[in-house]
Design a protein around this motif. Structure first.
Motif, PDB file in Angstrom:
ATOM      1  N   THR A 186       0.782  -1.277  -0.091  1.00  0.00           N
ATOM      2  CA  THR A 186       0.100  -0.144   0.008  1.00  0.00           C
ATOM      3  C   THR A 186       0.923   1.349  -0.015  1.00  0.00           C
ATOM      4  O   THR A 186       0.597   1.985  -0.680  1.00  0.00           O
ATOM      5  CB  THR A 186      -1.113  -0.154   1.194  1.00  0.00           C
ATOM      6  OG1 THR A 186      -1.799  -1.275   1.185  1.00  0.00           O
ATOM      7  CG2 THR A 186      -1.682   1.146   1.287  1.00  0.00           C
ATOM      8  N   LEU A 187       1.971   1.204   0.961  1.00  0.00           N
ATOM      9  CA  LEU A 187       2.755   2.395   0.927  1.00  0.00           C
ATOM     10  C   LEU A 187       3.455   2.495  -0.396  1.00  0.00           C
ATOM     11  O   LEU A 187       3.544   3.650  -0.670  1.00  0.00           O
ATOM     12  CB  LEU A 187       3.623   2.076   1.994  1.00  0.00           C
ATOM     13  CG  LEU A 187       3.170   2.378   3.402  1.00  0.00           C
ATOM     14  CD1 LEU A 187       4.118   2.167   4.662  1.00  0.00           C
ATOM     15  CD2 LEU A 187       2.790   4.063   3.687  1.00  0.00           C
ATOM     16  N   SER A 188       4.061   1.676  -0.928  1.00  0.00           N
ATOM     17  CA  SER A 188       4.584   1.430  -2.253  1.00  0.00           C
ATOM     18  C   SER A 188       3.879   2.246  -3.383  1.00  0.00           C
ATOM     19  O   SER A 188       4.133   3.135  -4.090  1.00  0.00           O
ATOM     20  CB  SER A 188       5.108   0.340  -2.568  1.00  0.00           C
ATOM     21  OG  SER A 188       5.774   0.416  -3.841  1.00  0.00           O
ATOM     22  N   GLN A 189       2.630   1.810  -3.374  1.00  0.00           N
ATOM     23  CA  GLN A 189       1.592   2.208  -4.439  1.00  0.00           C
ATOM     24  C   GLN A 189       1.198   3.805  -3.927  1.00  0.00           C
ATOM     25  O   GLN A 189       1.079   4.548  -5.038  1.00  0.00           O
ATOM     26  CB  GLN A 189       0.284   1.497  -4.358  1.00  0.00           C
ATOM     27  CG  GLN A 189       0.276  -0.003  -5.029  1.00  0.00           C
ATOM     28  CD  GLN A 189      -0.810  -0.844  -4.631  1.00  0.00           C
ATOM     29  OE1 GLN A 189      -1.795  -0.560  -5.489  1.00  0.00           O
ATOM     30  NE2 GLN A 189      -0.884  -1.683  -3.852  1.00  0.00           N
ATOM     31  N   ILE A 190       1.080   4.214  -3.075  1.00  0.00           N
ATOM     32  CA  ILE A 190       0.883   5.659  -2.557  1.00  0.00           C
ATOM     33  C   ILE A 190       1.963   6.655  -3.060  1.00  0.00           C
ATOM     34  O   ILE A 190       1.895   7.588  -3.695  1.00  0.00           O
ATOM     35  CB  ILE A 190       0.532   5.752  -0.964  1.00  0.00           C
ATOM     36  CG1 ILE A 190      -0.774   5.083  -0.710  1.00  0.00           C
ATOM     37  CG2 ILE A 190       0.675   7.300  -0.569  1.00  0.00           C
ATOM     38  CD1 ILE A 190      -1.074   5.027   0.800  1.00  0.00           C
ATOM     39  N   ASN A 191       3.310   6.004  -2.671  1.00  0.00           N
ATOM     40  CA  ASN A 191       4.548   6.708  -3.168  1.00  0.00           C
ATOM     41  C   ASN A 191       4.531   6.844  -4.452  1.00  0.00           C
ATOM     42  O   ASN A 191       4.864   7.979  -5.180  1.00  0.00           O
ATOM     43  CB  ASN A 191       5.713   6.117  -2.520  1.00  0.00           C
ATOM     44  CG  ASN A 191       5.819   5.993  -1.148  1.00  0.00           C
ATOM     45  OD1 ASN A 191       5.141   6.931  -0.423  1.00  0.00           O
ATOM     46  ND2 ASN A 191       6.940   5.113  -0.431  1.00  0.00           N
ATOM     47  N   ALA A 192       4.202   5.925  -5.385  1.00  0.00           N
ATOM     48  CA  ALA A 192       4.287   5.900  -6.800  1.00  0.00           C
ATOM     49  C   ALA A 192       3.307   6.819  -7.332  1.00  0.00           C
ATOM     50  O   ALA A 192       3.418   7.877  -8.208  1.00  0.00           O
ATOM     51  CB  ALA A 192       3.921   4.539  -7.434  1.00  0.00           C
ATOM     52  N   ALA A 193       2.305   6.763  -6.714  1.00  0.00           N
ATOM     53  CA  ALA A 193       0.917   7.802  -7.351  1.00  0.00           C
ATOM     54  C   ALA A 193       1.382   9.315  -6.704  1.00  0.00           C
ATOM     55  O   ALA A 193       0.995  10.135  -7.640  1.00  0.00           O
ATOM     56  CB  ALA A 193      -0.323   7.420  -6.626  1.00  0.00           C
ATOM     57  N   VAL A 194       1.997   9.495  -5.773  1.00  0.00           N
ATOM     58  CA  VAL A 194       2.164  10.825  -5.348  1.00  0.00           C
ATOM     59  C   VAL A 194       3.419  11.353  -6.298  1.00  0.00           C
ATOM     60  O   VAL A 194       3.286  12.516  -6.691  1.00  0.00           O
ATOM     61  CB  VAL A 194       2.913  10.909  -3.785  1.00  0.00           C
ATOM     62  CG1 VAL A 194       3.556  12.231  -3.589  1.00  0.00           C
ATOM     63  CG2 VAL A 194       1.795  10.733  -2.743  1.00  0.00           C
ATOM     64  N   GLU A 195       4.411  10.709  -6.558  1.00  0.00           N
ATOM     65  CA  GLU A 195       5.336  10.963  -7.563  1.00  0.00           C
ATOM     66  C   GLU A 195       4.822  11.447  -8.890  1.00  0.00           C
ATOM     67  O   GLU A 195       5.184  12.427  -9.516  1.00  0.00           O
ATOM     68  CB  GLU A 195       6.481   9.961  -7.543  1.00  0.00           C
ATOM     69  CG  GLU A 195       7.696  10.174  -8.477  1.00  0.00           C
ATOM     70  CD  GLU A 195       8.469  11.478  -7.871  1.00  0.00           C
ATOM     71  OE1 GLU A 195       8.793  12.203  -8.721  1.00  0.00           O
ATOM     72  OE2 GLU A 195       8.377  11.642  -6.746  1.00  0.00           O
ATOM     73  N   HIS A 196       3.932  10.640  -9.437  1.00  0.00           N
ATOM     74  CA  HIS A 196       3.191  10.730 -10.548  1.00  0.00           C
ATOM     75  C   HIS A 196       2.366  12.244 -10.507  1.00  0.00           C
ATOM     76  O   HIS A 196       2.351  12.787 -11.446  1.00  0.00           O
ATOM     77  CB  HIS A 196       2.551   9.410 -11.043  1.00  0.00           C
ATOM     78  CG  HIS A 196       1.661   9.861 -12.444  1.00  0.00           C
ATOM     79  ND1 HIS A 196       2.435   9.871 -13.698  1.00  0.00           N
ATOM     80  CD2 HIS A 196       0.477  10.071 -12.767  1.00  0.00           C
ATOM     81  CE1 HIS A 196       1.602   9.926 -14.618  1.00  0.00           C
ATOM     82  NE2 HIS A 196       0.453  10.208 -14.206  1.00  0.00           N
ATOM     83  N   ASN A 197       1.949  12.492  -9.496  1.00  0.00           N
ATOM     84  CA  ASN A 197       1.002  13.685  -9.236  1.00  0.00           C
ATOM     85  C   ASN A 197       1.510  14.925  -9.072  1.00  0.00           C
ATOM     86  O   ASN A 197       1.001  16.042  -9.251  1.00  0.00           O
ATOM     87  CB  ASN A 197      -0.003  13.366  -8.132  1.00  0.00           C
ATOM     88  CG  ASN A 197      -0.928  14.563  -7.941  1.00  0.00           C
ATOM     89  OD1 ASN A 197      -0.901  15.220  -7.012  1.00  0.00           O
ATOM     90  ND2 ASN A 197      -1.991  14.720  -8.938  1.00  0.00           N
TER      91      ASN A 197
END
Length: 721
Positions: A375-386
């Motif tokens: 979950t944390l890995s997916q959130i971090n990836a989404a943040v970076e893209h945003n």
């Protein structure tokens, strides 16, 4: 996720089973329904009354005397005749609206001599909470683990609409269903709004706004930040539009006012409607606020305030026009500076990273696709893209759309949309008339010359933003205007119909088909359309995709925190402008950069700051005279009058105007601010730095009696020792 996450029904048990008592401070914004579970902790902290006096489902209690004031503040009922205390800054816009050059209540203050003197405030409302209850099962009905996120959102929206409509039809109250714990719970609040609200007492800026922007969010403070209003009702004590025959609202519950004062270590509570907190963000999400959002807002608003403040100091008419807008812009500007400072002092990003590491260690056996690590890995990836989309969105809103003439071009867009809809004849004129009302009010407090200066200062800042921030069409418009911001502004303010009220009203008063061509050629509209189109096509889709993705991930992450970390921290739902109670103690602090420890301020501190050459610190002559004569009456405390105090209550925006209560549930102050380094409490609460600031109720009463000559109000209050 089905096997690894705890059932929702077990969450509440977990939340309170491992609470650890902290005698110095207590983090948390508690829902009234949660208070019984907090009763033992509150008693240990100093509460002297049963929590049922603060809230009891289905029965009258002190929560009934806490109201939503306007759209975003809190107020408290202090008499059986509907008298309401709130903050000066909460009533500022309404009082500005009823002020004129001849009757400038902001500069001179206002004090009614009786009920007949009270001034109606059009557009101002006071809202009472009639009931609060959990509706999670009803809202999540029809959702299974196989339900997609899109279907889930649709089902929830339909269930909310059905439930809110049912409450309204069955009970006659407005119903608002809101999510808690990132959508893991849902609660409904039933509301009753009163629109006949009248001004009763309002200290002048020299008291109610003393210290102004300079002292905002700082400590010590010497601001008498209070205002007095009254709610009026129609037949049956029910809401009614303003009518001279309306009567003061009959309140069953109102706060007694304790005049004994406070001392360090006293137990305190704040009851109110905190607006938004985000205590459970990941470290990557926190970094978006600390490194992107706050810095952009601060830089843009520094430019805006520099332009406005200079003009307001030079011209009283400009001051009156821009006082409320300036106050709103300045409030956020300074708050966000303190927020960054507090986050850096606490190394909150580092602490959250460490917290995430502990969470993953506690869940090592969970290796599935919805494990905390995943979950944390997916959130971090989404943040970076945003992040690039976020920079573009924030910079556009704070700069281009923050220029008044550009922002108002939204009305021209609405006119175009009306024509495109195909309405004609009377339907066309009626529709345009409705839109016109909103734009008409804008011009009362607008100065095109000043706005032109703002354009020439903000547009270069916007133009220098990196990445996606600058709309390509804006670059083209800049080139078409000779790559000269001065020439561009002259074109906009010289040619746009929005620069002059009469020209703008032409589109509504004498509409014709060719208006659509004129609007499209309007230079202010062209800029507005350029940035809105760019946002719609290139920025907003990315923001929406991010929001949809993180709605799911944040909900899962919240579940995981509740499951694995309940033994480490005291969980409570983030603020969402629903009724909350927080508790703590009167406790002083030594502000950064000083050596002066204090928990209160007095009238001596007010007078010491008096400066007739600086409007923010210009103490009214009558108050100075009362000081010189030591004419304090019953409000004399060791030769002075207490003005403000601080405590460790966990507050946020929306708590402005909240009642500050003692251990017996009696009013001892009116909350109005936080200290600068503690503004990061929206994201992280630190008992060493977080303090709420309140006006001492004895100063309120002193100003009412000795300055306002309005002791008639005391007859309806319950003053206790």
């Amino acid at each position: 996720m089905r096997n690894r996450l705890l059932p929702l029904s077990l969450f509440s048990t977990l939340l309170f089973s491992t609470t650890i008592y902290n005698s110095q401070a207590k983090e948390g914004m508690w829902r009234p329904a949660d208070l019984k579970k907090q009763a033992d902790e509150m008693k240990k902290a100093g509460l002297q009354i049963p929590v049922s006096k603060l809230y009891e489902d289905g029965k009258a209690a002190l929560n009934d005397a806490v109201v939503i004031f306007g759209g975003g503040c809190t107020g408290e009922v202090v008499s059986a005749q509907g008298l309401v205390f709130t903050n000066h800054h909460c009533g500022y816009g309404a009082v500005q609206g009823v002020s004129t050059d001849a009757k400038n209540y902001l500069i001179n203050g206002f004090w009614a001599k009786n009920n007949a003197d009270e001034v109606p405030c059009p557009g101002l409302s006071v809202t009472f909470i009639k009931k609060i209850e959990e509706v999670t099962k009803q809202i999540l009905k029809g959702i299974t683990e196989e339900t997609s996120e899109a279907e889930r959102a649709q089902i929830i929206a339909e269930n909310i609409k059905f439930l809110e409509t049912g409450y309204r039809k069955l009970l006659g109250y407005t119903a608002e269903v809101k999510p808690f714990y990132n959508g893991n719970e849902y609660w409904v609040t039933l509301l009753e709004k009163y629109d006949d609200v009248r001004l009763v007492g309002f200290p002048p800026n020299g008291i109610g706004k003393f210290g102004g922007d300079t002292d905002n969010w700082m400590w010590p403070r010497q601001t008498g930040d209070f205002g007095i209003f009254r709610v009026y009702a129609g037949p049956g004590n029910k809401p009614a539009a303003y009518n001279i025959n309306n009567k003061p609202y009959k309140a069953e519950q109102y706060f007694p006012i304790n005049t004994s004062g406070v001392k360090e270590g006293d137990y305190t509570m704040v009851y109110g409607f905190p607006y938004v907190t985000k205590e459970y963000l990941t470290s990557a999400q926190l970094a978006q606020t600390q490194d992107i959002i706050d810095p952009i807002r601060i830089a843009a608003r520094k430019i805006k305030l520099g332009v406005w403040d200079e003009a307001m100091r030079k011209d009283p008419k400009t001051f009156l026009k821009y006082a409320s807008k300036q106050s709103s812009v300045s409030n956020g500007y300074k708050k966000w500076q303190g927020e960054i400072r507090g986050l850096e002092l606490n190394d909150v990003k580092g602490k959250k990273l460490a917290y995430e590491t502990r969470l993953m260690q506690k869940s090592l056996s969970d290796t599935g696709i919805n494990s905390p690590k995943s979950t944390l890995s997916q959130i971090n990836a989404a943040v970076e893209h945003n992040n690039n989309y976020l920079r573009a969105y924030e910079s556009t809103n704070e700069t281009v759309l923050g220029i008044e003439i550009i922002g108002q071009a939204a009305y021209l867009q609405r006119v175009l949309n009306i024509y495109r809809s195909g309405v004609k004849d009377k339907a066309l004129t009626d529709t345009l008339a409705k839109v016109k009302k909103g734009l008409e009010g804008f011009y009362k407090n607008y100065d095109a010359v000043l706005d032109k200066q703002l354009f020439e200062n903000l547009m270069p800042f916007y133009y220098m933003q990196p990445g996606l921030a600058v709309a390509p069409k804006v670059k083209s418009l800049y080139t078409e205007n000779g790559s000269d911001f001065g020439k561009w502004s002259s074109n906009v303010y010289g040619q746009s119909a929005l620069a002059i009220k009469e020209m703008a009203m032409h589109y509504f008063d004498a509409p014709k088909a060719s208006d659509t061509v004129d609007i499209k050629n309007d230079p202010a509209y062209q800029i507005y359309h350029a940035v809105i189109d760019w946002q719609d096509q290139s920025v907003r889709p990315g923001m929406i995709a991010y929001a949809k993705r993180t709605d799911l991930l944040n909900r899962i992450y919240m579940q995981q925190q509740l499951q694995y970390m309940s033994g480490e921290r005291n969980f409570y739902p983030d603020a969402n402008q629903t009724l909350r109670l927080t508790y703590g103690h009167v406790k002083g602090i030594t502000p950064q950069g000083t050596s002066l420890y204090s928990y209160r301020s007095t009238l001596e501190d007010v007078i010491a700051k008096h400066n007739p050459d600086v409007e923010e610190f210009n103490v009214p002559s009558k108050l100075r005279d009362l000081y010189l004569r030591k004419d304090y009456g019953r409000w004399n405390v060791n030769g002075t009058v207490p003005v403000t105090f601080i405590a460790t209550n966990h507050t946020s925006g929306g708590n402005s105007g909240s009642p500050v209560l003692n251990a017996k549930g009696e009013l001892i102050g009116i909350n109005f601010d936080r200290i600068w380094d503690g503004t990061m409490s929206d994201l992280y609460y630190d008992p060493n730095l977080c303090r709420n600031i309140a006006v001492d109720v004895r100063y309120v009463l002193f100003i009412i009696e000795k300055y306002g000559n309005a002791p008639w109000l005391f007859k309806e209050m319950n003053l206790v020792k």
